[in-house]
Design an enzyme around this catalytic site. Structure first.
Site, mmCIF file in Angstrom:
data_model
loop_
_atom_site.group_PDB
_atom_site.id
_atom_site.type_symbol
_atom_site.label_atom_id
_atom_site.label_comp_id
_atom_site.label_asym_id
_atom_site.label_seq_id
_atom_site.Cartn_x
_atom_site.Cartn_y
_atom_site.Cartn_z
ATOM 1 N N SER A 1 0.835 -1.212 0.000
ATOM 2 C CA SER A 1 0.000 0.000 0.000
ATOM 3 C C SER A 1 0.863 1.252 0.000
ATOM 4 C CB SER A 1 -0.887 0.010 1.239
ATOM 5 O OG SER A 1 -1.462 1.292 1.407
ATOM 6 N N HIS B 1 -1.100 -1.103 -4.195
ATOM 7 C CA HIS B 1 -2.423 -0.756 -3.673
ATOM 8 C C HIS B 1 -2.462 0.747 -3.425
ATOM 9 C CE1 HIS B 1 -6.212 -1.952 -1.705
ATOM 10 N NE2 HIS B 1 -5.951 -1.022 -0.800
ATOM 11 N N ASP C 1 -4.634 3.877 -2.138
ATOM 12 C CA ASP C 1 -5.811 4.253 -1.342
ATOM 13 C C ASP C 1 -6.234 5.683 -1.654
ATOM 14 O OD1 ASP C 1 -6.358 1.960 0.433
ATOM 15 O OD2 ASP C 1 -4.306 2.305 1.097
ATOM 16 N N MET D 1 -8.814 8.490 -0.632
ATOM 17 C CA MET D 1 -9.753 8.838 0.444
ATOM 18 C C MET D 1 -10.213 10.278 0.266
ATOM 19 S SD MET D 1 -7.772 7.270 3.726
ATOM 20 C CE MET D 1 -6.712 5.827 3.607
ATOM 21 N N HIS E 1 -8.059 1.478 -4.499
ATOM 22 C CA HIS E 1 -9.101 1.254 -3.491
ATOM 23 C C HIS E 1 -9.731 2.602 -3.167
ATOM 24 C CE1 HIS E 1 -9.969 0.033 0.999
ATOM 25 N NE2 HIS E 1 -11.070 0.206 0.302
ATOM 26 N N MET F 1 -11.981 4.789 -1.149
ATOM 27 C CA MET F 1 -12.722 4.988 0.102
ATOM 28 C C MET F 1 -13.394 6.354 -0.003
ATOM 29 S SD MET F 1 -10.017 3.537 2.853
ATOM 30 C CE MET F 1 -8.530 2.932 2.104
ATOM 31 N N MET G 1 -12.155 -5.620 4.660
ATOM 32 C CA MET G 1 -11.306 -4.741 5.468
ATOM 33 C C MET G 1 -11.044 -5.392 6.821
ATOM 34 S SD MET G 1 -10.498 -2.067 3.670
ATOM 35 C CE MET G 1 -9.756 -1.083 4.997
ATOM 36 N N ASP H 1 -7.081 -6.185 3.816
ATOM 37 C CA ASP H 1 -6.355 -4.925 3.895
ATOM 38 C C ASP H 1 -6.463 -4.383 5.309
ATOM 39 O OD1 ASP H 1 -5.328 -2.362 3.658
ATOM 40 O OD2 ASP H 1 -6.796 -1.667 2.205
#
Length: 224
Positions: A9, A32, A34, A36, A65, A67, A136, A174
């Site tokens: 990540s 990965h 993220d 957000m 990913h 979020m 998660m 994750d």
């Protein structure tokens, strides 16, 4: 069980020296990423421009990913940037199956993520609409949290359901994944593992990736 995938990540990477850190994880399967939005989760990372730069410089494909709220609006754009896989949250989506089909039509693998408190049963009948289900193993929003073993029964139930359906869906975990927790997740049925500090915090990320892979493989061998 298909192969084991280790996806470091970038939350744990050095944002100022991102390209150098990406070059250190060439042994990984995916990176990965993220995204957000400070709404769906109480943290803000980066958006399409940063993801595009990671896409342009990463030695391995991107596992994005999201979020974020309103993935119907934003997720297709990440697929269009060339991300190999785009995962959105079930809790944020109004039309998860339609969105997954749209992502696949663009050419990305379609993933759906569930928070620790979200039951998995809602996905049982639509497993094959997704290429990846992300369970998660921490509350989403911040890196460096401790692994939540209480999420393992949900993962095991999804794995059993996937086997029953003959589904090829990947099961990703994750949050808090390290050399000490990966076996537990692998035994419960995970085949795709997001690891942050366990990889980027290591002196030799390639060795760390190999050790995680070996730990998961050994757990799979025992479980089957």
């Amino acid at each position: 069980m298909s192969g084991i995938r280790i996806n470091p990540s970038v939350l744990s990477a050095d944002f100022v020296n991102m390209q150098a850190d990406l070059d250190r994880i060439a042994a990984a399967d995916f990176v990965h990423v993220d995204v957000m939005d400070n709404h769906f989760v109480p943290n803000l990372t980066f958006g399409p421009q940063m993801v595009q730069r990671i896409q342009e410089t990463s030695p391995v494909p991107l596992d994005v990913h999201l979020m974020i709220d309103d993935p119907e609006r934003w997720a297709p754009g990440y697929a269009e940037l060339g991300a190999a896989s785009v995962t959105f949250h079930l809790e944020a989506s109004s039309e998860p199956v339609a969105l997954a089909r749209r992502l696949r039509a663009i050419g990305a693998r379609a993933g759906v993520a569930v928070k620790p408190g979200t039951p998995a049963e809602s996905l049982y009948d639509v497993l094959d609409e997704f290429d990846q289900i992300l369970v998660m193993t921490v509350e989403p929003g911040f890196g460096g949290q401790s692994f939540m073993p209480e999420t393992m029964p949900k993962l095991a139930a999804l794995a059993a359901e996937a086997r029953r359906h003959g589904s090829a869906v990947w099961l990703q975990v994750d949050g808090g994944i390290s050399a000490s927790t990966i076996a537990q997740a692998a035994e419960a049925g995970a085949d795709t593992f997001v690891a942050g500090s366990a990889v980027f915090g290591a002196d030799d990320p390639d060795l760390a990736i190999a050790a995680l892979r070996a730990g998961a493989a050994s757990a799979h061998a025992h479980a089957h």
